[in-house]
Motif scaffolding. Structure first.
Motif, PDB file in Angstrom:
ATOM      1  N   UNK A   9       1.099  -1.125  -0.027  1.00 19.47           N
ATOM      2  CA  UNK A   9      -0.197   0.052   0.026  1.00 19.47           C
ATOM      3  C   UNK A   9       1.012   1.176  -0.001  1.00 19.47           C
ATOM      4  N   UNK A  10       2.003   1.147   0.619  1.00 19.34           N
ATOM      5  CA  UNK A  10       2.801   2.456   0.893  1.00 19.34           C
ATOM      6  C   UNK A  10       3.754   2.645  -0.582  1.00 19.34           C
ATOM      7  N   UNK A  11       3.600   1.564  -1.216  1.00 17.22           N
ATOM      8  CA  UNK A  11       4.510   1.241  -2.441  1.00 17.22           C
ATOM      9  C   UNK A  11       3.537   1.551  -2.723  1.00 17.22           C
ATOM     10  N   UNK A  12       2.787   1.156  -3.459  1.00 13.69           N
ATOM     11  CA  UNK A  12       1.407   1.761  -4.597  1.00 13.69           C
ATOM     12  C   UNK A  12       1.193   3.683  -4.076  1.00 13.69           C
ATOM     13  N   UNK A  13       1.241   4.586  -3.301  1.00  8.48           N
ATOM     14  CA  UNK A  13       1.247   5.555  -2.603  1.00  8.48           C
ATOM     15  C   UNK A  13       2.275   5.832  -2.975  1.00  8.48           C
ATOM     16  N   UNK A  14       3.195   5.973  -2.921  1.00 11.35           N
ATOM     17  CA  UNK A  14       4.550   7.039  -3.258  1.00 11.35           C
ATOM     18  C   UNK A  14       4.848   6.887  -4.911  1.00 11.35           C
ATOM     19  N   UNK A  15       4.265   5.857  -5.576  1.00 12.26           N
ATOM     20  CA  UNK A  15       3.785   5.467  -7.529  1.00 12.26           C
ATOM     21  C   UNK A  15       2.689   6.605  -7.790  1.00 12.26           C
ATOM     22  N   UNK A  16       1.906   6.810  -6.682  1.00  8.70           N
ATOM     23  CA  UNK A  16       0.610   7.468  -6.992  1.00  8.70           C
ATOM     24  C   UNK A  16       1.297   9.263  -7.072  1.00  8.70           C
ATOM     25  N   UNK A  32       8.078   0.658  -6.203  1.00  9.91           N
ATOM     26  CA  UNK A  32       7.210   1.735  -6.359  1.00  9.91           C
ATOM     27  C   UNK A  32       7.353   2.304  -7.554  1.00  9.91           C
ATOM     28  N   UNK A  33       8.445   1.461  -7.889  1.00 12.70           N
ATOM     29  CA  UNK A  33       8.600   2.248  -9.270  1.00 12.70           C
ATOM     30  C   UNK A  33       8.880   2.143 -10.406  1.00 12.70           C
ATOM     31  N   UNK A  34       8.909   0.470 -10.079  1.00 12.37           N
ATOM     32  CA  UNK A  34       7.348  -0.522 -11.227  1.00 12.37           C
ATOM     33  C   UNK A  34       6.184  -0.677 -11.101  1.00 12.37           C
ATOM     34  N   UNK A  35       5.726  -0.038 -10.294  1.00 11.11           N
ATOM     35  CA  UNK A  35       4.346  -0.195 -10.119  1.00 11.11           C
ATOM     36  C   UNK A  35       4.150   1.670 -10.592  1.00 11.11           C
ATOM     37  N   UNK A  36       5.253   2.226 -10.813  1.00  5.99           N
ATOM     38  CA  UNK A  36       4.465   3.673 -11.965  1.00  5.99           C
ATOM     39  C   UNK A  36       4.506   3.344 -13.127  1.00  5.99           C
ATOM     40  N   UNK A  37       6.061   3.168 -13.541  1.00 10.08           N
ATOM     41  CA  UNK A  37       5.636   2.163 -14.734  1.00 10.08           C
ATOM     42  C   UNK A  37       4.512   1.406 -15.331  1.00 10.08           C
ATOM     43  N   UNK A  43      -5.160   2.364 -10.967  1.00  9.51           N
ATOM     44  CA  UNK A  43      -5.055   1.408  -9.854  1.00  9.51           C
ATOM     45  C   UNK A  43      -4.695   1.381  -9.329  1.00  9.51           C
ATOM     46  N   UNK A  44      -3.236   2.808  -9.284  1.00  9.41           N
ATOM     47  CA  UNK A  44      -2.905   2.897  -8.125  1.00  9.41           C
ATOM     48  C   UNK A  44      -3.679   3.515  -7.140  1.00  9.41           C
ATOM     49  N   UNK A  45      -4.687   4.461  -7.333  1.00  3.69           N
ATOM     50  CA  UNK A  45      -5.625   4.824  -6.176  1.00  3.69           C
ATOM     51  C   UNK A  45      -6.694   3.905  -5.963  1.00  3.69           C
ATOM     52  N   UNK A  46      -6.304   2.959  -6.098  1.00  4.61           N
ATOM     53  CA  UNK A  46      -7.145   1.709  -4.928  1.00  4.61           C
ATOM     54  C   UNK A  46      -6.610   0.767  -4.376  1.00  4.61           C
ATOM     55  N   UNK A  47      -5.458   1.373  -5.417  1.00  6.90           N
ATOM     56  CA  UNK A  47      -4.342   0.170  -4.574  1.00  6.90           C
ATOM     57  C   UNK A  47      -3.786   1.429  -2.731  1.00  6.90           C
TER      58      UNK A  47
END
Length: 61
Positions: A9-16, A32-37, A43-47
């Protein structure tokens, strides 16, 4: 897709935050870097908005 752990969740928040321009993309590392890409803002907001109660610190393998 809800987050399975607090770390996810924290990684998704950083990517968002990077997607929204609130954080520099160069500051992202690891998940977080791979989620960003690989994920869009919706999707990031939901996670990132998944409730934390009852989530483990890290997802088990």
């Amino acid at each position: 897709m809800p987050a399975k752990s607090k770390a996810q969740q924290m990684a998704a928040g950083a990517a968002l935050a990077a997607k929204r321009g609130e954080k520099k993309v160069g500051e992202l590392k690891g998940a977080s870097k791979s989620m960003y890409k690989s994920m869009d803002e919706k999707e990031l907001d939901k996670m990132a908005s998944t409730k934390r109660k009852g989530k483990p610190k890290h997802a088990s393998s």
